[in-house]
Design a protein around this motif. Sequence first.
Motif, PDB file in Angstrom:
ATOM      1  N   GLY A 189       0.813  -1.214   0.000  1.00 22.27           N
ATOM      2  CA  GLY A 189       0.000   0.000   0.000  1.00 22.27           C
ATOM      3  C   GLY A 189       0.845   1.262   0.000  1.00 22.27           C
ATOM      4  O   GLY A 189       1.957   1.300  -0.541  1.00 22.27           O
ATOM      5  N   VAL A 190       0.308   2.311   0.633  1.00 19.54           N
ATOM      6  CA  VAL A 190       1.022   3.593   0.641  1.00 19.54           C
ATOM      7  C   VAL A 190       2.344   3.473   1.385  1.00 19.54           C
ATOM      8  O   VAL A 190       3.309   4.194   1.088  1.00 19.54           O
ATOM      9  N   ALA A 191       2.421   2.563   2.348  1.00 21.88           N
ATOM     10  CA  ALA A 191       3.683   2.358   3.062  1.00 21.88           C
ATOM     11  C   ALA A 191       4.762   1.871   2.093  1.00 21.88           C
ATOM     12  O   ALA A 191       5.935   2.276   2.183  1.00 21.88           O
ATOM     13  N   GLY A 192       4.404   1.026   1.133  1.00 26.42           N
ATOM     14  CA  GLY A 192       5.359   0.547   0.147  1.00 26.42           C
ATOM     15  C   GLY A 192       5.883   1.671  -0.725  1.00 26.42           C
ATOM     16  O   GLY A 192       7.078   1.716  -1.056  1.00 26.42           O
ATOM     17  N   SER A 193       4.998   2.596  -1.106  1.00 29.82           N
ATOM     18  CA  SER A 193       5.431   3.747  -1.901  1.00 29.82           C
ATOM     19  C   SER A 193       6.432   4.594  -1.127  1.00 29.82           C
ATOM     20  O   SER A 193       7.446   5.049  -1.670  1.00 29.82           O
ATOM     21  N   ALA A 194       6.150   4.813   0.150  1.00 28.30           N
ATOM     22  CA  ALA A 194       7.062   5.612   0.983  1.00 28.30           C
ATOM     23  C   ALA A 194       8.404   4.920   1.152  1.00 28.30           C
ATOM     24  O   ALA A 194       9.462   5.548   1.042  1.00 28.30           O
ATOM     25  N   TRP A 195       8.405   3.595   1.412  1.00 29.67           N
ATOM     26  CA  TRP A 195       9.665   2.871   1.596  1.00 29.67           C
ATOM     27  C   TRP A 195      10.486   2.860   0.307  1.00 29.67           C
ATOM     28  O   TRP A 195      11.723   2.963   0.347  1.00 29.67           O
ATOM     29  N   GLY A 196       9.831   2.750  -0.836  1.00 33.06           N
ATOM     30  CA  GLY A 196      10.559   2.793  -2.096  1.00 33.06           C
ATOM     31  C   GLY A 196      11.278   4.112  -2.279  1.00 33.06           C
ATOM     32  O   GLY A 196      12.447   4.157  -2.699  1.00 33.06           O
ATOM     33  N   THR A 197      10.599   5.201  -1.930  1.00 30.63           N
ATOM     34  CA  THR A 197      11.210   6.528  -2.043  1.00 30.63           C
ATOM     35  C   THR A 197      12.370   6.684  -1.069  1.00 30.63           C
ATOM     36  O   THR A 197      13.426   7.221  -1.414  1.00 30.63           O
TER      37      THR A 197
END
Length: 436
Positions: A189-197
Amino acid sequence: MPLTSPTGRDHDRQILRLAIPAFGALVAEPLFLLTDTVIVSHLPAPALGAVGVASTVLGALVALCVFLAYGTTAAVARQVGAGNTAQAVRQGGDGLWLAAAAGVVIIAVVWPLAPSLVALVGAEGELALQAVTYLRISLLGVPAMLLVLAGTGVLRGMQDTTTPLLVSVGSFALNALLNLLFVLGLGWGVAGSAWGTVLAQSLGAAVYLALVFGRYGAPVRPDLAGIRAAGTAGVALIIRTACLQVVLAVAATLATRMGEEQIEAHTIALRIWTLLAFALDAIAIAGQAITGRTLGAGDAEATREATRRMVVWGVGSGVVLGLLVVVARPFVPGVFDVSAQTAEHLLGPLLVVALLQPVAGVVFVLDGVLIGAGDQRYLAWAGLWTTLAYLPVALAVILSGGGLVALWLALGVWMGARFLALGLRARGRAWLVIGA
């Protein structure tokens, strides 16, 4: 010893050598951020809105810290021009240490305030919960983000804008791949997007650390006096940047009060303005590097001539960009697939955007030149006075019941005030401080 006076063509080659890669790096960021947006848009609502809310908070923080790139560019370029390469890389190292310290402070301050900041933007319920999750994970990457800003400034000061372009493209490409893996592949989810960044930013920061402390040999041990000096110089640039943010925030607030179609039209016009600003800002970045180097070398006349050439490039680029907006203007509403009412409100502001491009070309160039000269204190005062010139005009728009065209004309008054303030300064000699 002053530099051998270069010809106009020499200046043009220097400007293009620095500006073209800088433009590539500036354009890379919004393109890859758009990719992230597309990936997150595949998640159920309110994921995309949560990322937008959190990004608003993060964007404001990063905007205030842009001095880490601009101030470092000016300081390093001046030492390079003076032939003090060792001192140049030492000051670059000080900028990196300042960036790391600022990042840690931001985490400590913003982490507990995350729910309040998200609520301040207007998020509630599940939207707020996801926004806080994204914001708090993203905060872990803020030190790396600021290190990238400072590292970019160091290399620009060393007259190298190509390496930052390569690092930017590599980091943003990795960010897109990690987002695909974490968000869609692993279902984070949005946590994955943040960790990728966060991971992509950390890799970019590692590259700059290796370059500055490895290739250029900057002392690893922090110099507290140098860090304090870099921070003190950055205060004026923070004030300048804060003034820019106030003007844009007031414009957005006034557009919101006009109605739903008006804020949609204003948002599109502002995005087009921002995209055009990237092209003009590339010349400003060249101005920072060239001005710092020539003044450091003690050649005020070369600085003046380079400034004249960059102003010509700024005006010419502004005219071309303005004509492109005029030509594209009838097709823009269709590209964004907006309603007929929004399209009606959009066409007028786009014409103002087009007319302002030559003025913006001069303003952005002179802003970069004066930053390169280390004239940050004047820029801070100019930012305050030009903001004060804008606010009564913006208020008059609301009191008179003016629409979006009137609001963008008010922004034109602000740009005109900046044109006057920076132009008068550039015509004088107070900013032409030579030497290291």
